[in-house]
Design an enzyme around this catalytic site. Sequence first.
Site, short mmCIF file in Angstrom:
data_model
loop_
_atom_site.label_atom_id
_atom_site.label_comp_id
_atom_site.label_asym_id
_atom_site.label_seq_id
_atom_site.Cartn_x
_atom_site.Cartn_y
_atom_site.Cartn_z
N THR A 129 0.86 -1.19 0.00
CA THR A 129 0.00 0.00 0.00
C THR A 129 0.89 1.23 0.00
OG1 THR A 129 -1.67 -1.21 1.21
CG2 THR A 129 -1.82 1.19 1.29
N PHE A 154 -6.33 -6.68 -0.98
CA PHE A 154 -7.45 -6.32 -0.09
C PHE A 154 -7.69 -7.35 1.01
CE2 PHE A 154 -8.20 -4.62 -4.37
CZ PHE A 154 -8.14 -3.27 -4.08
N ARG A 259 -20.31 -2.28 13.20
CA ARG A 259 -20.32 -2.70 14.60
C ARG A 259 -19.62 -1.63 15.44
NH1 ARG A 259 -18.11 -7.05 13.73
NH2 ARG A 259 -16.19 -6.43 14.74
N ALA A 260 -20.43 -1.00 16.28
CA ALA A 260 -19.89 0.06 17.15
C ALA A 260 -19.11 -0.57 18.29
CB ALA A 260 -21.04 0.90 17.69
N CYS A 268 -3.25 -1.43 9.30
CA CYS A 268 -3.69 -0.89 8.00
C CYS A 268 -4.57 0.35 8.11
CB CYS A 268 -4.42 -1.98 7.23
SG CYS A 268 -3.39 -3.43 6.97
N LYS A 331 -8.10 -7.41 16.44
CA LYS A 331 -9.36 -8.03 16.02
C LYS A 331 -9.24 -9.53 16.28
CE LYS A 331 -9.23 -9.05 11.25
NZ LYS A 331 -9.45 -8.65 9.87
N ARG A 338 -0.76 -4.54 16.61
CA ARG A 338 -0.39 -3.19 16.16
C ARG A 338 -1.58 -2.24 16.32
NH1 ARG A 338 1.74 -4.23 10.23
NH2 ARG A 338 0.22 -5.91 10.41
C1 UGA Z 1 -8.20 -4.03 6.44
C2 UGA Z 1 -9.21 -4.11 5.28
O1 UGA Z 1 -10.45 -4.61 5.75
C3 UGA Z 1 -8.68 -5.03 4.18
O2 UGA Z 1 -9.56 -5.05 3.08
C4 UGA Z 1 -7.31 -4.52 3.74
O3 UGA Z 1 -6.74 -5.35 2.75
C5 UGA Z 1 -6.38 -4.48 4.93
O4 UGA Z 1 -6.93 -3.62 5.94
C6 UGA Z 1 -5.05 -3.94 4.48
O5 UGA Z 1 -4.97 -2.76 4.16
O6 UGA Z 1 -4.11 -4.73 4.32
P1 UGA Z 1 -7.63 -5.62 8.51
O7 UGA Z 1 -6.68 -4.55 8.96
O8 UGA Z 1 -7.18 -7.04 8.52
O9 UGA Z 1 -8.12 -5.32 7.01
O10 UGA Z 1 -8.88 -5.52 9.48
P2 UGA Z 1 -10.43 -5.20 9.35
O11 UGA Z 1 -11.19 -6.45 9.27
O12 UGA Z 1 -10.67 -4.19 8.29
O13 UGA Z 1 -10.68 -4.55 10.77
C7 UGA Z 1 -10.04 -3.32 11.12
C8 UGA Z 1 -10.42 -2.86 12.48
O14 UGA Z 1 -11.77 -2.38 12.47
C9 UGA Z 1 -10.38 -3.91 13.59
O15 UGA Z 1 -9.77 -3.34 14.73
C10 UGA Z 1 -11.83 -4.24 13.84
O16 UGA Z 1 -12.06 -4.66 15.14
C11 UGA Z 1 -12.48 -2.91 13.55
N1 UGA Z 1 -13.93 -3.00 13.17
C12 UGA Z 1 -14.29 -3.68 12.05
C13 UGA Z 1 -14.88 -2.36 13.93
O17 UGA Z 1 -14.57 -1.73 14.96
N2 UGA Z 1 -16.19 -2.44 13.56
C14 UGA Z 1 -16.58 -3.11 12.46
O18 UGA Z 1 -17.80 -3.12 12.16
C15 UGA Z 1 -15.60 -3.75 11.69
#
Ligand code: UGA
Length: 443
Positions: A129, A154, A259-260, A268, A331, A338
């Site tokens: 990225t 992604f 999701r709050a 990322c 997560k 991180r």
């Molecule tokens: C994110 C993107 O979703 C991917 O598509 C992307 O490829 C990736 O970054 C990247 O740039 O490499 P990721 O960092 O693995 O993926 O995690 P997410 O699933 O996006 O979650 C990010 C954060 O948002 C987590 O801390 C999660 O707990 C939080 N989250 C997610 C919420 O607080 N509420 C939600 O409804 C969803």
Amino acid sequence: MALKITVIGTGYLGATHAAAMAEMGFEVLGLDVVPEKVELLASGRVPMYEPGLEELLAKHVAGLEGSTGRLRFTTSWEEVGAFGDVHFVCVNTPQKHGEYGCDMSYVDAAFASLAAVAREGSLVVGKSTVPVGSAERLAATLPAGVDLAWNPEFLREGFAVQDTLHPDRIVVGVSGDGAGRAEKLLREVYAVPVGEGSPFVVGDFPTAELVKTAANSFLATKISFINAMAEICEAAGGDVVKLAEAIGHDERIGNKFLRAGVGFGGGCLPKDIRAFMARAGELGVDQALTFLREIDSINMRRRGQMVEMAREAVGGSFLGRRVAVLGAAFKPDSDDVRDSPALNVAGQIHLQGGQVTVYDPKGMDNARKVFPTLAYADSALEAVRGADVVLHLTEWREFRELDPAELAAVASSPVVLDGRNALDGERWRAAGWTYRAMGRPRA
Ligand code: UGA
């Protein structure tokens, strides 16, 4: 002859991409500059927790019993240059220390090394990225006869294998005389997922680079939007979970990423929105992304709000209070800590005099490295033992399946704060707990 593929950088992205390419039938050579990582991967082990990845490596890493032998790892650039028809650059671009921009030094170093060894006619494919404009700059560093394409990734941690084998879209940026050839080669590389129906979107360099940062910015915005609604619900007595459910039924809005809770973290989303703002500033269009500053602020405020909820739950001061924190990873299904909201909250409470004990199913080793001064327990039950308040901050399935009655018997005071709106509040209340969640009425 099947294409030979190399993958530069073997973190979440590179290790998964290399294994997935082997699964799709290619001969693959992965390179990392860290010899220990190469050794580990060559023995079929993964330096992080990612469901399904070790199984995929076991299936393909050369020298392992019963493997296809299609996947090897090396530290040698010469070997990479001689081997590869297509070179994928998968190194990371962390946030610069003390700045919003991202650190391109790993990408630049990878390109410099590749430029010295890549065969004429080979294709370099950037997956990292990067700030928009990087691909054009990097293309000029490659020797004549070596083309560049940009192909953002992604994948989500925790679903990396699935997302790489079955991507919901493949985005390719090409440019100049080699554009047609680059596209043709990448259609060959991705023939399997394209055959299964993954859309293949071709654009120019800047568009391909922007797709990635735009997607992550949109996701971050969605999360901060619902967290802003949580703030309003807290003030007005509404229920953000019901609100999200209801607006999510509108197909134009959709129910995902609504999701709050304590908000987004990880390697990322936070750094990508900051790097995007920095880049917009350089391009003279900082106003276009001013809203991302607010997205970032809303997100960081949620961590503070969780600390305040915990402070109130223990009677106004953390001094001498025991706080159990369930979750350390940013997560579930990941050991990545991180910029983890869970650890951030744990750290803040600890610094304010609370006695914090953390438990996470997979993130303990990494958490200990970042916050060695926190206490760590071997199980949720042990973390909760003697606690004045329990904070649920990473929504692992293991935590949803806990027996609230068993935990109530060991807690000093049965108060649970759900920072992810993921526990079954009724079940916890029935077992004697005071259950509170972010953006929801007290009940
Ligand atoms: C994110 C993107 O979703 C991917 O598509 C992307 O490829 C990736 O970054 C990247 O740039 O490499 P990721 O960092 O693995 O993926 O995690 P997410 O699933 O996006 O979650 C990010 C954060 O948002 C987590 O801390 C999660 O707990 C939080 N989250 C997610 C919420 O607080 N509420 C939600 O409804 C969803």
